[in-house]
Design a protein around this motif. Structure first.
Motif, short mmCIF file in Angstrom:
data_model
loop_
_atom_site.label_atom_id
_atom_site.label_comp_id
_atom_site.label_asym_id
_atom_site.label_seq_id
_atom_site.Cartn_x
_atom_site.Cartn_y
_atom_site.Cartn_z
N PRO A 111 0.80 -1.23 0.00
CA PRO A 111 0.00 0.00 0.00
C PRO A 111 0.83 1.28 0.00
N THR A 112 0.39 2.23 -0.82
CA THR A 112 1.06 3.53 -0.89
C THR A 112 0.14 4.58 -0.24
N LEU A 113 -0.65 5.27 -1.04
CA LEU A 113 -1.49 6.31 -0.45
C LEU A 113 -2.64 5.78 0.41
N SER A 114 -2.91 4.47 0.35
CA SER A 114 -3.92 3.86 1.22
C SER A 114 -3.31 3.26 2.48
N ALA A 115 -2.00 3.30 2.60
CA ALA A 115 -1.35 2.76 3.80
C ALA A 115 -1.75 3.59 5.02
#
Length: 302
Positions: A111-115
């Motif tokens: 996950p990137t921006l949802s991490a």
């Protein structure tokens, strides 16, 4: 770049031949981009790049890469993409990874921006992270760990799928402590190609964290955009020299992370970072490793 001597411009151009960008943010994308995938390909071809890997936070870009490479074979540039395990892909979703592997994806980003780690920093380190052109649904925070701090079963299945397909496992925006735990498990499960995205931005790696990740077999990917003039500038040339020293040129990858508004196009970013590296007295052999050869090994095209 206009202030560079003709000799230095020639040195930079020669070093870019055979380079690879593992982190190209061209469009179409929910976040406004300054160039599209075709333009990124043509820019890369003009500079003699060996390969480009398209990254989007919301969709699997393999089909774009396959079709563009087929349509423009004369460029000689290999094109790749992968899947980011954000909410739009169902989170840490083994089905999304299985599908990506089956159509030729080369990389899986955790996950990137949802991490959860990224979401917690939206008013801090991630404050200037690019915004989508239109309002998206509120994010569901994602972690590779359960409430007890253990790696989730879905994450373990993802690691197994990545290992089976011999894809790159990229850390995304998970925090350093979580990333170390996941990469340690990944190694046990047979994942060979591991990449830490911008370890000192949002991920929050200390020097010791970076050394530990390298010990686990990971490559450290530093984003060119954070060291050159533009909206994403975060660090100094001396910071970059220090980060390279920590991992060594053999374990450092420099990728553009460019395409965002307010910063140069990806290939211009590469020109500027190579000039910076030369100014830092880094050898041409080491520069070639960091802008191309290490990425080629990760892509298994060396």
């Amino acid at each position: 770049m206009n202030t560079l001597s003709e000799t230095r411009k020639t040195e930079v151009a020669e070093l870019l031949v055979g380079a690879i960008d593992l982190h190209c943010h061209s469009g179409p994308a929910a976040m406004p981009r300054i160039l599209d995938h075709h333009e990124a390909l043509m820019d890369a071809a003009g500079a003699g790049f060996r390969a480009v890997l398209y990254k989007d936070h919301f969709y699997l870009g393999v089909a774009h890469a396959v079709m563009l490479e087929k349509l423009f074979p004369e460029t000689g540039v290999r094109l790749y993409s992968g899947v980011a395990l954000n909410n739009a892909s169902g989170g840490i979703n083994p089905h999304a990874v299985n599908h990506a592997a089956n159509i030729g994806a080369k990389i899986v980003w955790l996950p990137t921006l949802s991490a959860a780690n990224h979401i917690a920093q939206t008013e801090g380190a991630a404050k200037n992270f690019p915004k989508t052109a239109r309002r998206m649904l509120p994010p569901i925070p994602l972690s590779a760990l359960d409430a007890n701090g253990n790696i989730t079963d879905d994450t373990k299945m993802v690691l197994d799928l990545v290992a089976e397909a011999d894809m790159i496992l990229a850390g995304g925006h998970l925090p350093a402590s979580e990333l170390i735990q996941v990469f340690e498990e990944a190694g046990r499960r047979g994942v060979k190609r591991m990449l830490v995205n911008h370890p000192t931005y949002v991920v929050g790696c200390t020097d010791d964290d970076m050394r530990e990740l390298v010990r686990l077999g990971a490559y450290l990917e530093h984003s060119i955009c954070m060291f050159i003039e533009g909206k994403a500038l975060e660090f100094t040339p001396q910071d970059l020299a220090h980060y390279i020293e920590i991992a060594g040129a053999d374990r450092t990858v420099l990728s553009s992370d460019l395409g965002l508004q307010g910063s140069p196009r990806p290939i211009e970013g590469f020109r500027q970072i190579v000039a910076l590296l030369l100014d830092l007295q880094i050898s041409k052999a080491d520069i070639r490793k960091m802008i191309g050869d290490n990425a080629a090994w990760l892509l298994d095209i060396s």
